[in-house]
Design a protein around this motif. Structure first.
Motif, mmCIF file in Angstrom:
data_model
loop_
_atom_site.group_PDB
_atom_site.id
_atom_site.type_symbol
_atom_site.label_atom_id
_atom_site.label_comp_id
_atom_site.label_asym_id
_atom_site.label_seq_id
_atom_site.Cartn_x
_atom_site.Cartn_y
_atom_site.Cartn_z
ATOM 1 N N ASN A 1 0.844 -1.202 0.000
ATOM 2 C CA ASN A 1 0.000 0.000 0.000
ATOM 3 C C ASN A 1 0.877 1.249 0.000
ATOM 4 O OD1 ASN A 1 -2.381 -1.497 0.157
ATOM 5 N ND2 ASN A 1 -2.675 -1.126 2.340
ATOM 6 N N ALA A 2 1.870 1.270 0.881
ATOM 7 C CA ALA A 2 2.755 2.432 0.992
ATOM 8 C C ALA A 2 3.534 2.652 -0.303
ATOM 9 C CB ALA A 2 3.702 2.255 2.174
ATOM 10 N N ILE A 3 4.000 1.580 -0.903
ATOM 11 C CA ILE A 3 4.727 1.672 -2.179
ATOM 12 C C ILE A 3 3.813 2.246 -3.249
ATOM 13 C CG2 ILE A 3 5.759 0.297 -4.036
ATOM 14 C CD1 ILE A 3 6.688 -1.628 -1.682
ATOM 15 N N ASN A 4 2.601 1.756 -3.308
ATOM 16 C CA ASN A 4 1.640 2.189 -4.321
ATOM 17 C C ASN A 4 1.332 3.681 -4.207
ATOM 18 O OD1 ASN A 4 -0.254 1.449 -6.487
ATOM 19 N ND2 ASN A 4 -1.827 1.967 -4.982
ATOM 20 N N GLU A 5 1.368 4.202 -2.998
ATOM 21 C CA GLU A 5 1.015 5.601 -2.756
ATOM 22 C C GLU A 5 2.222 6.537 -2.715
ATOM 23 O OE1 GLU A 5 -1.307 5.456 0.824
ATOM 24 O OE2 GLU A 5 -2.738 4.060 -0.073
ATOM 25 N N ASP A 6 3.415 5.990 -2.841
ATOM 26 C CA ASP A 6 4.639 6.778 -2.707
ATOM 27 C C ASP A 6 4.866 7.648 -3.950
ATOM 28 O OD1 ASP A 6 7.218 7.771 -2.324
ATOM 29 O OD2 ASP A 6 7.963 5.890 -1.487
ATOM 30 N N ASP A 7 4.969 8.947 -3.747
ATOM 31 C CA ASP A 7 5.191 9.879 -4.850
ATOM 32 C C ASP A 7 6.559 9.711 -5.496
ATOM 33 O OD1 ASP A 7 2.677 11.013 -4.558
ATOM 34 O OD2 ASP A 7 3.398 12.574 -3.187
ATOM 35 N N GLU A 8 7.459 9.017 -4.839
ATOM 36 C CA GLU A 8 8.805 8.787 -5.372
ATOM 37 C C GLU A 8 8.759 8.081 -6.734
ATOM 38 O OE1 GLU A 8 12.597 5.866 -4.435
ATOM 39 O OE2 GLU A 8 11.358 6.516 -2.765
ATOM 40 N N HIS A 9 7.671 7.390 -7.009
ATOM 41 C CA HIS A 9 7.573 6.595 -8.239
ATOM 42 C C HIS A 9 6.939 7.371 -9.384
ATOM 43 C CE1 HIS A 9 8.690 3.623 -5.370
ATOM 44 N NE2 HIS A 9 7.511 3.630 -4.786
ATOM 45 N N GLY A 10 6.823 8.673 -9.246
ATOM 46 C CA GLY A 10 6.324 9.513 -10.324
ATOM 47 C C GLY A 10 4.879 9.240 -10.718
ATOM 48 N N GLY A 11 4.075 8.831 -9.771
ATOM 49 C CA GLY A 11 2.669 8.553 -10.055
ATOM 50 C C GLY A 11 2.402 7.124 -10.494
ATOM 51 N N ALA A 12 3.452 6.328 -10.659
ATOM 52 C CA ALA A 12 3.270 4.917 -11.037
ATOM 53 C C ALA A 12 2.768 4.141 -9.828
ATOM 54 C CB ALA A 12 4.583 4.317 -11.536
ATOM 55 N N GLY A 13 1.959 3.140 -10.097
ATOM 56 C CA GLY A 13 1.439 2.300 -9.033
ATOM 57 C C GLY A 13 0.883 1.012 -9.605
#
Length: 135
Positions: A78-90
């Motif tokens: 969940n935290a990975i999916n919401e992390d802005d570090e990924h440039g909006g990818a999820g």
């Protein structure tokens, strides 16, 4: 060992890069690198590896111990999916299905009868992550 979904996603990125290099894919049609940035892949790999280590460490686990490990990995994802570090990818539908399958397969490979565990909880096997999953 369960195939980690990020391995599949890296293969898609690599295939697209080969097609771009060969000129068989127009640059404006390329999206895999944006969908699967390395930061997302690495974080997902790390979460799934930690989950496998948690499950491997269990000896004659109770349902609560198994579900505790499932909860931890799902909350990490969940935290990975919401992390802005990924440039909006999820995680989208296909990715969610692969992640759930990986969790199920990891449990099964370590001797957990996922169907029986789910039945004891009054849920379907496919719902084992649902209590915590936001993705």
């Amino acid at each position: 060992m369960a195939i980690s979904p990020p391995e599949n996603w890296r293969a898609l990125v690599a295939q697209e890069a080969r097609e771009l290099a060969a000129g068989t894919l127009a640059p404006e049609c390329a999206a895999m690198a944006e969908l699967f940035p390395e930061s997302l892949l690495k974080a997902t790999d790390d979460a799934l590896q930690a989950f496998e280590e948690d499950i491997r460490a269990l000896r004659e686990p109770s349902d609560e111990e198994v579900l505790g490990a499932v909860e931890r990995v799902v909350l990490d994802l969940n935290a990975i999916n919401e992390d802005d570090e990924h440039g909006g990818a999820g995680f989208c539908t296909d990715e969610r299905e692969q992640l759930c399958e990986c969790i199920d397969q990891t449990l099964s490979e370590h001797g957990i009868d996922v169907a029986a565990l789910a039945a004891r909880r009054g849920i379907d096997r496919a719902e084992i992550t649902d209590s915590w999953r936001d993705w």
